[in-house]
Design a protein around this motif. Structure first.
Motif, PDB file in Angstrom:
ATOM      1  N   CYS A 118      -3.475   6.377  31.538  1.00  0.00           N
ATOM      2  CA  CYS A 118      -2.541   5.753  30.601  1.00  0.00           C
ATOM      3  C   CYS A 118      -1.428   6.745  30.272  1.00  0.00           C
ATOM      4  O   CYS A 118      -1.654   7.957  30.224  1.00  0.00           O
ATOM      5  N   LYS A 119      -0.261   6.216  30.008  1.00  0.00           N
ATOM      6  CA  LYS A 119       0.812   7.083  29.536  1.00  0.00           C
ATOM      7  C   LYS A 119       0.579   7.426  28.065  1.00  0.00           C
ATOM      8  O   LYS A 119      -0.035   6.639  27.331  1.00  0.00           O
ATOM      9  N   ALA A 120       1.094   8.578  27.671  1.00  0.00           N
ATOM     10  CA  ALA A 120       0.919   8.998  26.275  1.00  0.00           C
ATOM     11  C   ALA A 120       2.149   9.782  25.833  1.00  0.00           C
ATOM     12  O   ALA A 120       2.645  10.643  26.559  1.00  0.00           O
ATOM     13  N   ILE A 121       2.627   9.450  24.648  1.00  0.00           N
ATOM     14  CA  ILE A 121       3.736  10.193  24.043  1.00  0.00           C
ATOM     15  C   ILE A 121       3.181  10.942  22.846  1.00  0.00           C
ATOM     16  O   ILE A 121       2.504  10.344  22.000  1.00  0.00           O
ATOM     17  N   TYR A 122       3.437  12.234  22.799  1.00  0.00           N
ATOM     18  CA  TYR A 122       3.026  13.028  21.644  1.00  0.00           C
ATOM     19  C   TYR A 122       4.277  13.470  20.899  1.00  0.00           C
ATOM     20  O   TYR A 122       5.261  13.887  21.520  1.00  0.00           O
ATOM     21  N   VAL A 123       4.261  13.388  19.577  1.00  0.00           N
ATOM     22  CA  VAL A 123       5.393  13.866  18.779  1.00  0.00           C
ATOM     23  C   VAL A 123       4.896  14.969  17.856  1.00  0.00           C
ATOM     24  O   VAL A 123       3.910  14.779  17.139  1.00  0.00           O
ATOM     25  N   ALA A 124       5.581  16.101  17.908  1.00  0.00           N
ATOM     26  CA  ALA A 124       5.228  17.232  17.053  1.00  0.00           C
ATOM     27  C   ALA A 124       6.391  17.519  16.108  1.00  0.00           C
ATOM     28  O   ALA A 124       7.550  17.316  16.457  1.00  0.00           O
ATOM     29  N   ARG A 125       6.042  17.977  14.914  1.00  0.00           N
ATOM     30  CA  ARG A 125       7.058  18.318  13.917  1.00  0.00           C
ATOM     31  C   ARG A 125       6.742  19.698  13.380  1.00  0.00           C
ATOM     32  O   ARG A 125       5.563  20.058  13.260  1.00  0.00           O
ATOM     33  N   ASN A 126       7.770  20.469  13.036  1.00  0.00           N
ATOM     34  CA  ASN A 126       7.501  21.839  12.576  1.00  0.00           C
ATOM     35  C   ASN A 126       6.548  21.824  11.382  1.00  0.00           C
ATOM     36  O   ASN A 126       6.576  20.927  10.540  1.00  0.00           O
ATOM     37  N   ALA A 127       5.696  22.850  11.363  1.00  0.00           N
ATOM     38  CA  ALA A 127       4.545  22.851  10.458  1.00  0.00           C
ATOM     39  C   ALA A 127       4.929  22.663   8.993  1.00  0.00           C
ATOM     40  O   ALA A 127       4.290  21.895   8.268  1.00  0.00           O
ATOM     41  N   GLY A 173      -3.556  21.297  21.243  1.00  0.00           N
ATOM     42  CA  GLY A 173      -4.424  20.505  22.118  1.00  0.00           C
ATOM     43  C   GLY A 173      -3.627  19.665  23.095  1.00  0.00           C
ATOM     44  O   GLY A 173      -3.887  19.659  24.308  1.00  0.00           O
ATOM     45  N   TYR A 174      -2.622  18.962  22.576  1.00  0.00           N
ATOM     46  CA  TYR A 174      -1.808  18.110  23.455  1.00  0.00           C
ATOM     47  C   TYR A 174      -0.869  18.949  24.317  1.00  0.00           C
ATOM     48  O   TYR A 174      -0.584  18.599  25.458  1.00  0.00           O
ATOM     49  N   TRP A 175      -0.385  20.053  23.767  1.00  0.00           N
ATOM     50  CA  TRP A 175       0.531  20.899  24.534  1.00  0.00           C
ATOM     51  C   TRP A 175      -0.158  21.414  25.805  1.00  0.00           C
ATOM     52  O   TRP A 175       0.408  21.379  26.896  1.00  0.00           O
ATOM     53  N   LEU A 176      -1.407  21.865  25.644  1.00  0.00           N
ATOM     54  CA  LEU A 176      -2.124  22.446  26.783  1.00  0.00           C
ATOM     55  C   LEU A 176      -2.451  21.404  27.847  1.00  0.00           C
ATOM     56  O   LEU A 176      -2.640  21.747  29.009  1.00  0.00           O
ATOM     57  N   GLU A 177      -2.522  20.154  27.460  1.00  0.00           N
ATOM     58  CA  GLU A 177      -2.907  19.106  28.410  1.00  0.00           C
ATOM     59  C   GLU A 177      -1.713  18.314  28.931  1.00  0.00           C
ATOM     60  O   GLU A 177      -1.885  17.393  29.723  1.00  0.00           O
ATOM     61  N   ARG A 181      -2.115  15.683  32.095  1.00  0.00           N
ATOM     62  CA  ARG A 181      -2.278  14.271  31.697  1.00  0.00           C
ATOM     63  C   ARG A 181      -0.968  13.505  31.687  1.00  0.00           C
ATOM     64  O   ARG A 181      -0.924  12.374  31.204  1.00  0.00           O
ATOM     65  N   ASN A 182       0.100  14.137  32.126  1.00  0.00           N
ATOM     66  CA  ASN A 182       1.405  13.479  32.137  1.00  0.00           C
ATOM     67  C   ASN A 182       1.786  12.947  30.746  1.00  0.00           C
ATOM     68  O   ASN A 182       2.171  11.790  30.575  1.00  0.00           O
ATOM     69  N   ILE A 183       1.631  13.802  29.749  1.00  0.00           N
ATOM     70  CA  ILE A 183       1.976  13.425  28.372  1.00  0.00           C
ATOM     71  C   ILE A 183       3.436  13.802  28.107  1.00  0.00           C
ATOM     72  O   ILE A 183       3.850  14.925  28.424  1.00  0.00           O
ATOM     73  N   LEU A 184       4.193  12.892  27.556  1.00  0.00           N
ATOM     74  CA  LEU A 184       5.568  13.221  27.140  1.00  0.00           C
ATOM     75  C   LEU A 184       5.487  13.870  25.758  1.00  0.00           C
ATOM     76  O   LEU A 184       5.076  13.220  24.789  1.00  0.00           O
ATOM     77  N   TYR A 185       5.860  15.134  25.678  1.00  0.00           N
ATOM     78  CA  TYR A 185       5.706  15.897  24.430  1.00  0.00           C
ATOM     79  C   TYR A 185       7.071  16.013  23.761  1.00  0.00           C
ATOM     80  O   TYR A 185       7.973  16.671  24.268  1.00  0.00           O
ATOM     81  N   LEU A 186       7.226  15.355  22.637  1.00  0.00           N
ATOM     82  CA  LEU A 186       8.525  15.317  21.951  1.00  0.00           C
ATOM     83  C   LEU A 186       8.463  16.101  20.642  1.00  0.00           C
ATOM     84  O   LEU A 186       7.389  16.331  20.093  1.00  0.00           O
ATOM     85  N   PHE A 187       9.646  16.455  20.156  1.00  0.00           N
ATOM     86  CA  PHE A 187       9.754  17.144  18.863  1.00  0.00           C
ATOM     87  C   PHE A 187      10.622  16.323  17.911  1.00  0.00           C
ATOM     88  O   PHE A 187      11.705  15.849  18.298  1.00  0.00           O
ATOM     89  N   TYR A 188      10.145  16.209  16.700  1.00  0.00           N
ATOM     90  CA  TYR A 188      10.902  15.498  15.646  1.00  0.00           C
ATOM     91  C   TYR A 188      12.306  16.076  15.515  1.00  0.00           C
ATOM     92  O   TYR A 188      13.284  15.352  15.371  1.00  0.00           O
ATOM     93  N   GLU A 189      12.401  17.402  15.572  1.00  0.00           N
ATOM     94  CA  GLU A 189      13.697  18.064  15.373  1.00  0.00           C
ATOM     95  C   GLU A 189      14.680  17.695  16.490  1.00  0.00           C
ATOM     96  O   GLU A 189      15.875  17.580  16.250  1.00  0.00           O
ATOM     97  N   ASP A 190      14.160  17.513  17.711  1.00  0.00           N
ATOM     98  CA  ASP A 190      15.020  17.078  18.818  1.00  0.00           C
ATOM     99  C   ASP A 190      15.512  15.647  18.571  1.00  0.00           C
ATOM    100  O   ASP A 190      16.651  15.308  18.890  1.00  0.00           O
ATOM    101  N   MET A 191      14.634  14.832  18.028  1.00  0.00           N
ATOM    102  CA  MET A 191      15.020  13.436  17.759  1.00  0.00           C
ATOM    103  C   MET A 191      16.118  13.382  16.695  1.00  0.00           C
ATOM    104  O   MET A 191      17.032  12.575  16.767  1.00  0.00           O
ATOM    105  N   LYS A 192      15.996  14.264  15.707  1.00  0.00           N
ATOM    106  CA  LYS A 192      17.039  14.325  14.669  1.00  0.00           C
ATOM    107  C   LYS A 192      18.347  14.852  15.254  1.00  0.00           C
ATOM    108  O   LYS A 192      19.426  14.369  14.935  1.00  0.00           O
TER     109      LYS A 192
END
Ligand code: A3P
Length: 290
Positions: A118-127, A173-177, A181-192
């Motif tokens: 399955c495709k998966a999108i992960y969104v991370a935001r600064n701590a 966890g998601y960053w390492l995989e 796993r072909n996860i799209l890893y996004l950042f909140y700050e990039d979206m802004k």
């Protein structure tokens, strides 16, 4: 409404409606067309859901409204008065392609997602911003444990003593995989910084093709201002005894760097020192700790 204590599942504190349904959640068999949107709470989940939903409906907000449930993508995340269902029943009623939201850390995601590619999108935001946003959420969400004073909350965050566990473990966890796993890893700050660029990135990842005009429309519809007014996105569908939005609105501020209005210099220093330790083994390009 009761602020239930958290129950650990494999060491991760989870809300009781998740922990009590754990066996069926772990055994969940997704369809290969299912898309997972995974985040640590308050990292930009709803924003990403809205973008994906509009992309799948070619920018047609009316078509999105015909989704089967007002709280979209219910996986493990239904805010109804207790007993709270896990969301698995609602999933059965959704038509594909299903967009499934979860806050589970990588190691607790049902393995069927990866077995079915399955495709998966992960969104991370600064701590620090993530922490502040979570603090306000825990104040207003009457099913979460009491956040207590802000200073103590910082310590809970550093120790991973919040629902869904440690922010540090989650983003790692998601960053390492992500490649395996072909996860799209996004950042909140990039979206802004450049929402259009990130909407296009999501579009490409999903193998969709929408016109430039539709992209512009999606960017506009998913601005903070518009989402705040949108009952599909602002969680006004959740009854006020559960989400007391008079304490803090779900669409609260939507800014990068709001932590500066909350951390004292001493708290910030302590947090940064601990951050260095917890993140020393990994290089995730968060841009906005300072
Ligand atoms: P703040 O509390 O800092 O305002 P989630 O959807 O994962 O629960 O995340 C909620 C956070 O994302 C809130 O942060 C909310 O305001 C912010 N958010 C939601 N939609 C947004 C948008 N379109 N633009 C910017 N921030 C948004």
């Amino acid at each position: 409404i009761t602020r239930f204590p958290l129950i650990p599942v494999r060491g991760v504190p989870l809300m009781n409606h998740i922990a009590n349904n754990w066996d069926s959640i772990w055994a969940f068999r997704p369809d290969p067309s299912d898309l997972l949107i995974a985040t640590y709470p308050k990292a930009g989940t709803t924003w990403t859901q809205e973008i994906v939903d509009l992309l799948l409906h070619n920018g047609d907000a009316e078509a999105c409204k015909r989704a089967p449930t007002p709280v979209r993508s219910p996986f493990l995340e239904i805010f109804s008065p207790p007993p709270i269902p896990s969301g698995l029943d609602l999933l059965e009623k959704m038509d594909p392609p299903r967009v499934i939201k979860t806050h589970l850390p990588f190691q607790l995601v049902p393995p069927g997602f990866w077995e079915n590619k399955c495709k998966a999108i992960y969104v991370a935001r600064n701590a620090k911003d993530n922490l502040v946003s979570y603090y306000y959420f825990d104040l207003m969400n009457q099913t979460q444990p009491e956040p207590g004073p802000f200073d103590g909350y910082i310590h809970k965050f550093m120790q991973g003593d919040l629902s869904w566990g440690s922010w540090y473990d989650h983003v790692k966890g998601y960053w390492l995989e992500r490649e395996k796993r072909n996860i799209l890893y996004l950042f909140y700050e990039d979206m802004k910084e450049n929402p259009r660029r990130e909407v296009e990135r999501i579009m490409r990842y999903l193998d969709l093709s929408v016109s430039d005009e539709v992209i512009s429309q999606i960017v506009e519809l998913t601005s903070f201002k518009n989402m705040k007014e949108n009952p599909m996105a602002n969680y006004s569908c959740v009854p006020s005894p559960v989400f007391d939005q008079s304490i803090s609105p779900f669409m609260r501020k939507g800014e990068v760097g709001d932590w500066k209005n909350h951390f004292t210099p001493e708290q910030s220093k302590l947090f940064d020192e601990d951050y260095e330790k917890q993140m020393k083994d990994i290089d995730i390009p968060f841009r906005t700790l300072i």
